[in-house]
Structure formats: C-alpha cells, structure tokens
Motif scaffolding. Structure first.
Motif, PDB file in Angstrom:
ATOM      1  N   GLU A  64      -2.776   0.962  10.394  1.00 40.07           N
ATOM      2  CA  GLU A  64      -1.605   1.408   9.641  1.00 40.07           C
ATOM      3  C   GLU A  64      -1.937   1.584   8.159  1.00 40.07           C
ATOM      4  O   GLU A  64      -1.545   2.576   7.535  1.00 40.07           O
ATOM      5  CB  GLU A  64      -0.459   0.399   9.815  1.00 40.07           C
ATOM      6  CG  GLU A  64       0.892   0.972   9.461  1.00 40.07           C
ATOM      7  CD  GLU A  64       2.048   0.072   9.862  1.00 40.07           C
ATOM      8  OE1 GLU A  64       3.194   0.430   9.531  1.00 40.07           O
ATOM      9  OE2 GLU A  64       1.811  -0.978  10.475  1.00 40.07           O
ATOM     10  N   THR A 112       0.832  -1.204   0.000  1.00 41.63           N
ATOM     11  CA  THR A 112       0.000   0.000   0.000  1.00 41.63           C
ATOM     12  C   THR A 112       0.865   1.253   0.000  1.00 41.63           C
ATOM     13  O   THR A 112       0.597   2.224  -0.721  1.00 41.63           O
ATOM     14  CB  THR A 112      -0.945   0.012   1.216  1.00 41.63           C
ATOM     15  OG1 THR A 112      -1.756  -1.158   1.203  1.00 41.63           O
ATOM     16  CG2 THR A 112      -1.840   1.242   1.205  1.00 41.63           C
ATOM     17  N   ARG A 113       1.918   1.216   0.786  1.00 42.89           N
ATOM     18  CA  ARG A 113       2.823   2.374   0.848  1.00 42.89           C
ATOM     19  C   ARG A 113       3.478   2.630  -0.515  1.00 42.89           C
ATOM     20  O   ARG A 113       3.566   3.773  -0.974  1.00 42.89           O
ATOM     21  CB  ARG A 113       3.891   2.126   1.920  1.00 42.89           C
ATOM     22  CG  ARG A 113       4.718   3.354   2.254  1.00 42.89           C
ATOM     23  CD  ARG A 113       5.671   3.066   3.405  1.00 42.89           C
ATOM     24  NE  ARG A 113       4.958   2.977   4.677  1.00 42.89           N
ATOM     25  CZ  ARG A 113       5.039   1.958   5.523  1.00 42.89           C
ATOM     26  NH1 ARG A 113       5.796   0.928   5.232  1.00 42.89           N
ATOM     27  NH2 ARG A 113       4.379   1.980   6.652  1.00 42.89           N
ATOM     28  N   ILE A 146      -2.447   5.329   5.836  1.00 42.66           N
ATOM     29  CA  ILE A 146      -1.850   5.620   4.527  1.00 42.66           C
ATOM     30  C   ILE A 146      -2.911   6.163   3.581  1.00 42.66           C
ATOM     31  O   ILE A 146      -2.708   7.174   2.893  1.00 42.66           O
ATOM     32  CB  ILE A 146      -1.196   4.354   3.936  1.00 42.66           C
ATOM     33  CG1 ILE A 146      -0.054   3.874   4.830  1.00 42.66           C
ATOM     34  CG2 ILE A 146      -0.683   4.633   2.515  1.00 42.66           C
ATOM     35  CD1 ILE A 146       0.489   2.505   4.462  1.00 42.66           C
TER      36      ILE A 146
END
Length: 431
Positions: A351, A321-322, A355
């Motif tokens: 977390e 995802t980051r 994002i």
C-alpha cells in the motif's frame, strides 16, 4: 556495578546508547508493562508528579503537536519542558527545556545518581529516557512539560503521569503487531492515556476510532473536545481556525496543510489550561510561527538544505505517506520530484509502495540495523528504482553539478541523520 561506572559523560552516554532501541531491533527492545517504570519512578521520588504535564499520543502528528505546544507556552513566558522521540541526531535532543537540549552535566548527574538502579531494574531504552525526562524537568523546575508517547499509550512508559490534558492526534494502522489489527483496537490502546476527570482533545479521527475513544473517555468522566469544531483550514498560505465568532490566522510557511489540524488541537489544549497557564492569542500565533526557529531539527516536512528545495519527512505509514504525497503534488507534479526512500523492514508494504510508485524518479537506500529493509526488498516494491549507497549519495548531493531541483527524502525517521551527513556541513549549519 557501582556508581563509579559513570564517572564520565562518555561512559554514561555509551551505556545509554548500548541499550537496544526499538528503532534498531523492534519489539524485543520494548517492555509492555508499567511495573518497572512505576518502580523506578518511585525510587526517584516520583518527579513526574511534581511537574504539570500535557500528554500527547497518536499515530501521526503527535511530534508536531508537541512542538507546537512547547513553542506556544515558551512564547507566553513559561519555562517549558519537551520530551519527544525518536531522536534524529543526538540522544540529548529528546530532553529540551525552552528549546535547549539537556547538557552533559545534568545527564551525567542522573546516571551518577540512578544509573546503578537503572541497570539492576533492566530498564529498556525508552523507559530510561522517559525517566531522565521526568527527573530533568523536575530538576529544572519547569512550569509545564509536554510529553509525547513512544508507542501506543496504555502501556507506554510515559503513561505513569496524571496530565492536565490528554491529546490523541490521529488513529491509523501502525505497529499493528503490537497495538492491534483494527482501528478500534489501536484506538483503545491510544485511549489508555485518558485519565479520570481530565479532558481529552481529539484530532481528525475515523468514526470507528472516535467511538471507542469517546466510550473510554465517558467511563473515566473525561470531557472530550473535538478540534474539528474549529474548522481548521489551510488558506492562502495560512492556517485558519474559527473559535466562536472569531478567526485566527497563522502563517503556515514551511508547514504541511495537515498541520492545520495539529494547530487546532494545540489551540484547544491551550484553552483548557488557560486558567492555570494563561496564553494571549498573540502569543499562540507567534508561538506556532516561531516553532521551526526553536525546534530546527525535526523530520516533519523539514527543508534539509539551505539553498535547494530538498525536504525530509519521516512519513512511515500509509496515512502519513498519503498526506505527504498530497503535499508534494500541490507543489509540483510527480515528474518534477526525485524521491529518495529508505524504510524499516516492517514498515514497507504494498500500500505504501503504491503511493510512492506514482513517482517516476525513485532512489532507495539501505540503512544499518536489524530492522532496515534491504535493497533487494525495496527493489521488489519499486522495480524502476535506483539503489544508492552513502558514497554515491554524498557525491550526488554535495555536487555543484546536481541539477535536481525538488527532492524528498522519506520512509523513516531514522533516515534523517544519514541524509544530513550526505549534505555535509551546509545542512548542519542550516539547523
């Protein structure tokens, strides 16, 4: 049960799709032992031992790396098998030879020959599809097969093969309830695919994960090759690799920047098999550049609409995802994106939500199945999001009045087929 149970492809496919899948029900659909897989392969005559194979594991990037390798070897003239999961549209897409799905005739033939035994052994869905892949690739007399693990490595159903090369693309926090809570534990499970006296290629890893893998490789006399030594980079719309005193430039159109690392791993694998399967540099470059033509259905930053800047990416853990959001920001500021998200319940955490919550325009959709995250849960993580159902989404994403220029659909690989259906025939004609 008798073989007449599978007298039509419809019955064979209905049986296959009736077996619980990990994507729908999670851990209960898995079997963390190789005993049944070993027994069934022996029953089939161990077809996996008759085909040279490359084995790819990793938290992220393994599907893309597998497709890259398959495209490169096909470009070099080899009849190439590719086994990947999960399937996005049709179960047949898990089994490809030179980019073509298995046909009904062969799928039915497998069940007529081994369906009774598969039932008696109570194979899981993934065990059965893995067995089909081994049988089919042997039946097709492929020159080489690329095999993607499903989950982990050590006890993954694919781990009955003795590959020419093993590949571990990345180590991150995914399936921690099964693989372990630390990077070291997860790395040890992934490293289970490393075989005695067979080389292993590594992607971009954290030091603690790399240390574990190197230790296991050393114990197995497996030489370790680090793709980072090629200094892979994204530059002016190209992936650039730096082998020896040379530089290799590859058009990166339609690919994420992180795919430079996947390309580097593919280069190293090809180098390690060069004596058996020679691949000219030109075929390598062309193979990577033609990958999307050969494997149009993929969920790795795929442009999902032929006329609009709408993309799908199956990112479903923190690391992927980051990387995805980094890619989106390089294209436009978050205010210009509409993010349409759908998650498996066990994948949605604070977390990942943090994002995505940088994006002011978020829609959430609840998939079918026991593992799907509910609208209520998604709204709790994305308080400013708008919930949509399929009717509303179809109306929104097929309307000529829709002015949204940049859309990213993400959160789960299993969301892909639903999104394609929202697009109507235009999306299907595009891939």
């Amino acid at each position: 049960m008798n073989k007449n149970q599978f007298d039509t492809i419809e019955k064979a496919e209905a049986f296959l799709l009736s077996i619980p899948k990990f994507g729908n029900v999670g851990r209960s659909a898995a079997n963390f032992s190789l005993d049944r897989m070993i027994s069934f392969c022996e029953l089939m005559g161990n077809p996996q031992n008759s085909v040279p194979m490359i084995h790819v594991a990793g938290t992220n990037g393994k599907g893309t790396t597998c497709q890259m390798l398959a495209s490169v070897y096909q470009e070099a003239g080899y009849k190439t098998g590719l086994y990947t999961s999960p399937h996005l549209i049709d179960v047949r897409e898990r089994f490809k030879v030179n980019g073509e799905w298995i046909d009904d005739e062969h799928l039915l033939e497998f069940f007529q020959e081994f369906g009774k035994e598969a039932i008696e052994l109570k194979l899981t869905f993934f065990e059965l599809t893995t067995a089909i892949a081994f049988w089919y690739f042997n039946k097709q007399k492929v020159d080489l097969a690329i095999i993607e693990t499903g989950l982990g490595g050590r006890l993954d159903a694919t781990n009955v093969i003795d590959p020419l090369v093993s590949v571990i693309t990345s180590i991150g926090y995914d399936h921690t309830d099964i693989l372990g809570d630390t990077l070291e534990e997860i790395a040890a499970e992934k490293a289970g695919i490393i075989k005695l006296n067979r080389p292993v290629v590594l992607g971009r890893l954290e030091p603690e994960a790399q240390s574990v893998i190197e230790s296991i490789a050393s114990a197995k006399n497996s030489e370790v090759y680090h793709s980072q030594k090629l200094n892979p980079e994204f530059k002016d719309g190209h992936f650039v690799l730096h082998p020896a005193d040379n530089s290799i430039y590859i058009n990166a159109k339609g690919r994420k920047k992180i795919d430079a690392v996947n390309t580097a791993m593919a280069w190293m694998v090809v180098g390690l098999t060069q004596s058996t399967f020679p691949v000219p540099d030109e075929a390598f470059v062309d193979g990577i550049e033609k990958m999307d033509q050969r494997f149009g259905n993929h969920a790795h930053f795929s442009r999902i609409h032929p006329k609009k800047s709408w993309y799908f990416d199956g990112a479903h853990n923190v690391e992927s995802t980051r990387e995805l959001v980094k890619e989106l920001k390089s294209m436009a500021s978050v205010e210009n994106w509409t993010a349409v998200l759908s998650f498996m319940d066990d994948k949605l955490n604070q977390e990942i939500a943090d994002i995505w919550n940088e994006f002011p325009n978020i829609m959430v959709f609840e998939q079918e199945g026991d593992r799907a995250a509910s609208i209520k849960k998604m709204n709790s993580y994305f308080p400013s999001s708008k919930a949509i159902n399929s009717d509303k989404a179809t109306q929104l994403f097929t309307s000529d009045d829709n002015k949204t220029e940049l859309v990213i659909f993400s959160g789960s690989f299993y969301f892909y087929k639903t999104v394609r259906n929202w697009m109507g025939t235009e999306a299907y004609e595009n891939t």
